[in-house]
Design a protein around this motif. Structure first.
Motif, PDB file in Angstrom:
ATOM      1  N   UNK A  56     -14.734 -14.805  -6.548  1.00  0.00           N
ATOM      2  CA  UNK A  56     -13.484 -15.482  -6.873  1.00  0.00           C
ATOM      3  C   UNK A  56     -12.545 -14.684  -7.771  1.00  0.00           C
ATOM      4  N   UNK A  57     -13.094 -13.903  -8.674  1.00  0.00           N
ATOM      5  CA  UNK A  57     -12.243 -13.225  -9.648  1.00  0.00           C
ATOM      6  C   UNK A  57     -12.021 -11.743  -9.338  1.00  0.00           C
ATOM      7  N   UNK A  58     -12.945 -11.096  -8.666  1.00  0.00           N
ATOM      8  CA  UNK A  58     -12.852  -9.648  -8.472  1.00  0.00           C
ATOM      9  C   UNK A  58     -12.574  -9.231  -7.036  1.00  0.00           C
ATOM     10  N   UNK A  59     -12.453 -10.206  -6.148  1.00  0.00           N
ATOM     11  CA  UNK A  59     -12.195  -9.905  -4.740  1.00  0.00           C
ATOM     12  C   UNK A  59     -10.758 -10.284  -4.418  1.00  0.00           C
ATOM     13  N   UNK A  60     -10.004  -9.404  -3.768  1.00  0.00           N
ATOM     14  CA  UNK A  60      -8.623  -9.745  -3.404  1.00  0.00           C
ATOM     15  C   UNK A  60      -8.567 -11.047  -2.603  1.00  0.00           C
ATOM     16  N   UNK A  61      -7.568 -11.863  -2.926  1.00  0.00           N
ATOM     17  CA  UNK A  61      -7.425 -13.157  -2.254  1.00  0.00           C
ATOM     18  C   UNK A  61      -5.952 -13.556  -2.265  1.00  0.00           C
ATOM     19  N   UNK A  62      -5.684 -14.814  -2.053  1.00  0.00           N
ATOM     20  CA  UNK A  62      -4.313 -15.325  -2.010  1.00  0.00           C
ATOM     21  C   UNK A  62      -3.646 -15.306  -3.379  1.00  0.00           C
ATOM     22  N   UNK A  63      -4.433 -15.355  -4.445  1.00  0.00           N
ATOM     23  CA  UNK A  63      -3.889 -15.326  -5.801  1.00  0.00           C
ATOM     24  C   UNK A  63      -4.042 -13.927  -6.385  1.00  0.00           C
ATOM     25  N   UNK A  64      -3.023 -13.475  -7.091  1.00  0.00           N
ATOM     26  CA  UNK A  64      -3.111 -12.155  -7.709  1.00  0.00           C
ATOM     27  C   UNK A  64      -4.039 -12.215  -8.921  1.00  0.00           C
ATOM     28  N   UNK A  65      -4.594 -11.075  -9.348  1.00  0.00           N
ATOM     29  CA  UNK A  65      -5.567 -11.056 -10.443  1.00  0.00           C
ATOM     30  C   UNK A  65      -5.070 -11.665 -11.753  1.00  0.00           C
ATOM     31  N   UNK A  66      -3.802 -11.456 -12.112  1.00  0.00           N
ATOM     32  CA  UNK A  66      -3.291 -12.038 -13.355  1.00  0.00           C
ATOM     33  C   UNK A  66      -3.222 -13.557 -13.262  1.00  0.00           C
ATOM     34  N   UNK A  67      -2.777 -14.078 -12.138  1.00  0.00           N
ATOM     35  CA  UNK A  67      -2.721 -15.539 -11.964  1.00  0.00           C
ATOM     36  C   UNK A  67      -4.116 -16.142 -12.104  1.00  0.00           C
ATOM     37  N   UNK A  68      -5.117 -15.494 -11.527  1.00  0.00           N
ATOM     38  CA  UNK A  68      -6.489 -15.984 -11.653  1.00  0.00           C
ATOM     39  C   UNK A  68      -6.909 -16.047 -13.118  1.00  0.00           C
ATOM     40  N   UNK A  69      -6.573 -15.013 -13.884  1.00  0.00           N
ATOM     41  CA  UNK A  69      -6.933 -15.003 -15.305  1.00  0.00           C
ATOM     42  C   UNK A  69      -6.200 -16.097 -16.070  1.00  0.00           C
ATOM     43  N   UNK A  70      -4.927 -16.329 -15.747  1.00  0.00           N
ATOM     44  CA  UNK A  70      -4.158 -17.386 -16.418  1.00  0.00           C
ATOM     45  C   UNK A  70      -4.773 -18.759 -16.143  1.00  0.00           C
ATOM     46  N   UNK A  71      -5.181 -18.984 -14.910  1.00  0.00           N
ATOM     47  CA  UNK A  71      -5.847 -20.247 -14.576  1.00  0.00           C
ATOM     48  C   UNK A  71      -7.142 -20.368 -15.363  1.00  0.00           C
ATOM     49  N   UNK A  72      -7.893 -19.282 -15.422  1.00  0.00           N
ATOM     50  CA  UNK A  72      -9.173 -19.298 -16.141  1.00  0.00           C
ATOM     51  C   UNK A  72      -8.951 -19.606 -17.623  1.00  0.00           C
ATOM     52  N   UNK A  73      -7.911 -19.020 -18.205  1.00  0.00           N
ATOM     53  CA  UNK A  73      -7.598 -19.312 -19.609  1.00  0.00           C
ATOM     54  C   UNK A  73      -7.283 -20.784 -19.786  1.00  0.00           C
ATOM     55  N   UNK A  74      -6.432 -21.335 -18.916  1.00  0.00           N
ATOM     56  CA  UNK A  74      -6.037 -22.741 -19.032  1.00  0.00           C
ATOM     57  C   UNK A  74      -7.244 -23.669 -18.941  1.00  0.00           C
ATOM     58  N   UNK A  75      -8.118 -23.420 -18.002  1.00  0.00           N
ATOM     59  CA  UNK A  75      -9.312 -24.257 -17.847  1.00  0.00           C
ATOM     60  C   UNK A  75     -10.249 -24.075 -19.038  1.00  0.00           C
TER      61      UNK A  75
END
Length: 139
Positions: A56-75
């Motif tokens: 989920x975090x290290x594989x390219x997907x529909x969300x860019x890596x920074x967006x994934x980190x921002x979501x992770x911070x919020x949660x």
């Protein structure tokens, strides 16, 4: 204080060593952080957790890596996980998060917490339009 001790030499277990080696390769680092070291008490738990994080975090997907980190911070803020707030804030900064973006993220998290609590406290009924119903006054 931790709830259990960190394994003294976790890489003596071949399964743990394989996961740590994959973390090092995937993240292009020699550093294995405390979460992974603590999870090494149970090789199966370590393997499955790393597999999920990698997918989920290290594989390219529909969300860019920074967006994934921002979501992770919020949660992580919502779940009051200080470790993950620190870890993923550092990761977001490494992926280019600016001070202004961090401030905006924190403002949004605070706003969401406030409006979530108000909606929960008032038990506001969900608008039909949010579930695909007709728009009031619409054609």
């Amino acid at each position: 204080m931790t709830t259990r001790s960190t394994p003294a030499e976790p890489e003596q277990d071949a399964r743990v060593r394989a996961v740590f080696d994959d973390i090092r390769a995937t993240r292009n680092t020699t550093y294995i952080n405390n979460l992974w070291r603590m999870l090494a008490f149970d090789a199966a738990l370590l393997e499955s957790t790393w597999a999920d994080v990698k997918r989920l975090m290290a594989t390219p997907s529909h969300l860019d890596p920074l967006t994934k980190e921002l979501i992770y911070i919020a949660v992580s803020i919502t779940n009051a996980c200080s470790y993950c707030v620190h870890s993923h804030t550092a990761a977001a900064r490494a992926k280019g998060m600016t001070d202004a973006q961090h401030a905006e993220l924190l403002a949004i998290v605070g706003l969401a917490a406030k409006t979530n609590q108000l909606a929960t406290g008032l038990q506001v009924p969900v608008d039909a339009v949010f579930d695909g119903g007709p728009v009031p006054g619409g054609a």
